[in-house]
Design an enzyme around this catalytic site. Structure first.
Site, short mmCIF file in Angstrom:
data_model
loop_
_atom_site.label_atom_id
_atom_site.label_comp_id
_atom_site.label_asym_id
_atom_site.label_seq_id
_atom_site.Cartn_x
_atom_site.Cartn_y
_atom_site.Cartn_z
N LYS A 1 0.42 -0.84 0.14
CA LYS A 1 0.40 -0.17 -0.05
C LYS A 1 0.66 1.26 0.15
CE LYS A 1 -4.00 -1.98 0.43
NZ LYS A 1 -5.12 -1.98 -0.38
N LYS B 1 -11.52 -8.92 -10.07
CA LYS B 1 -12.43 -7.50 -10.24
C LYS B 1 -11.28 -6.42 -10.52
CE LYS B 1 -12.97 -6.37 -5.65
NZ LYS B 1 -12.19 -5.75 -5.26
N LYS C 1 -6.17 -15.89 -13.68
CA LYS C 1 -7.36 -15.55 -13.27
C LYS C 1 -8.59 -14.93 -13.31
CE LYS C 1 -7.19 -14.55 -7.86
NZ LYS C 1 -7.00 -13.15 -7.02
#
Ligand code: TRP
Length: 331
Positions: free
Chosen positions: A111, A197, A194
């Site tokens: 992050k 989204k 895979k």
């Protein structure tokens, strides 16, 4: 009976990959264990959603899990922020969570790299909140993917540390619940292995997609120029279409197209047409339920209320015990 708990990210609609991954197993598991499933809306605040988006996302996730077959009478299905006991346990655990170990967490480092201008304390202590989620019900089994294993290890660390500090064995150690072979990996339509989204547009088929959208996505799926002679090796994008077909089509259909591939007579357009129709047959009952439950505010509020009550009963007991153990005693 074992207590199983899973947190559900509150963003993103469910796609076929989610369905054949965890969700089908949740639906089965709810009859075999004491299951808690919750929508992790506190966690989602690390990215600062607008109030409207936050609510819409939580609502959609709730609707889709119900449509997929989670039974709110059997399992405890709740929204994290409806259980403020979680926030209290998080606060208490934070006192024994160290900056160094939190900074070393892989997901935190990622992050920091991806969003350097929003490195908030909620992100740093994300694993502490996740530990609170789990141990508030003293759950021992947590069905998580590989990407969450480090968080689960940290939950064990915090639970054990609490026990050691207060010389108790109050919190059991939570471990990953392994579905093993039960997980069917669903690849994406863009040639990647895979379905997800966050992958490219059109990679995922959502349970709420209508027939027209499904046909369009499948017809645009990545393939190759086709086998030129019998016995050629299959490329990854074509393997992906066959994997999808194995999940939703009959064995005869799969065998038929595999035979055609072997003989180099296959036309991908025909395979895609068949695949799209079989996906539509598979997802349309789910889509109908999503629409039906999504239109029923009264039912949704009943479900949320029942889930909150059941979850708070268990969480409340833990908080009372923990307060006593720590030394917050009534005068
Ligand atoms: N971190 C999990 C994810 O990103 C979601 C989550 C939050 C969770 N709290 C949890 C999962 C507790 C299992 C247990 O998918």
């Amino acid at each position: 009976m074992e207590t199983v708990l899973s947190g559900i990210r509150s963003t993103g609609n469910l796609h076929l990959g989610n369905y054949f991954g965890a969700i089908r197993n949740f639906v089965k598991m709810q009859h075999e264990h004491n299951c808690y499933f919750f929508i992790a809306d506190y966690h989602s605040l690390t990215t600062h959603p607008t109030p409207g988006d936050l609510h819409r996302n939580v609502r959609q996730v709730l609707v889709e899990y119900l449509a997929a077959g989670i039974d709110p009478e059997t399992a405890t299905l709740y929204i994290q922020s409806d259980v403020p006991e979680v926030a209290e346990l998080y606060l208490l655990l934070n006192m024994n969570a160290y900056k160094g170990e939190l900074e070393r967490c892989t997901s935190f480092k990622e992050k920091v790299r991806k969003q350097p201008d929003n490195v908030n304390a909620g992100l740093l202590t994300y694993p502490v909140l996740m530990a609170a989620d789990i141990i508030i019900h003293r759950a021992t089994k947590v069905p998580v993917g590989k990407d969450q294993e480090q968080h689960l290890e940290m939950a064990r660390t915090f639970a054990n540390r609490f026990n050691r500090m207060y010389k108790t064995d109050y919190f059991p150690s939570p471990y990953a619940f392994n579905f093993e072979q039960a997980l069917i990996k669903i690849p994406g339509l863009d040639g990647s292995t895979k379905m997800g989204k966050s992958e490219s547009e059109g990679n995922a088929i959502f349970l709420a997609d209508d027939a027209r959208v499904i046909r369009k996505k499948v017809m645009r799926a990545t393939t190759d120029s086709g086998p030129e002679k019998p016995g050629e090796k299959m490329s990854q994008p074509v393997k992906n279409l066959f994997s999808l077909m194995k999940a939703v089509s009959s064995k005869e259909t799969v065998d038929h197209f595999q035979e055609e591939f072997k003989n180099a007579t296959i036309r991908y357009g025909d395979l895609k047409k068949q695949l799209a129709e079989d996906i539509i047959s598979f997802t349309s009952p789910l889509r109908e339920k999503i629409l039906e439950i999504g239109a029923d505010n009264e039912y949704l509020s009943k479900v949320a209320k029942m889930g909150a009550e059941k979850a708070r009963e268990s969480a409340g007991k833990t908080i009372r015990d923990v307060r006593e153990i720590i030394g917050f005693r009534k005068f």
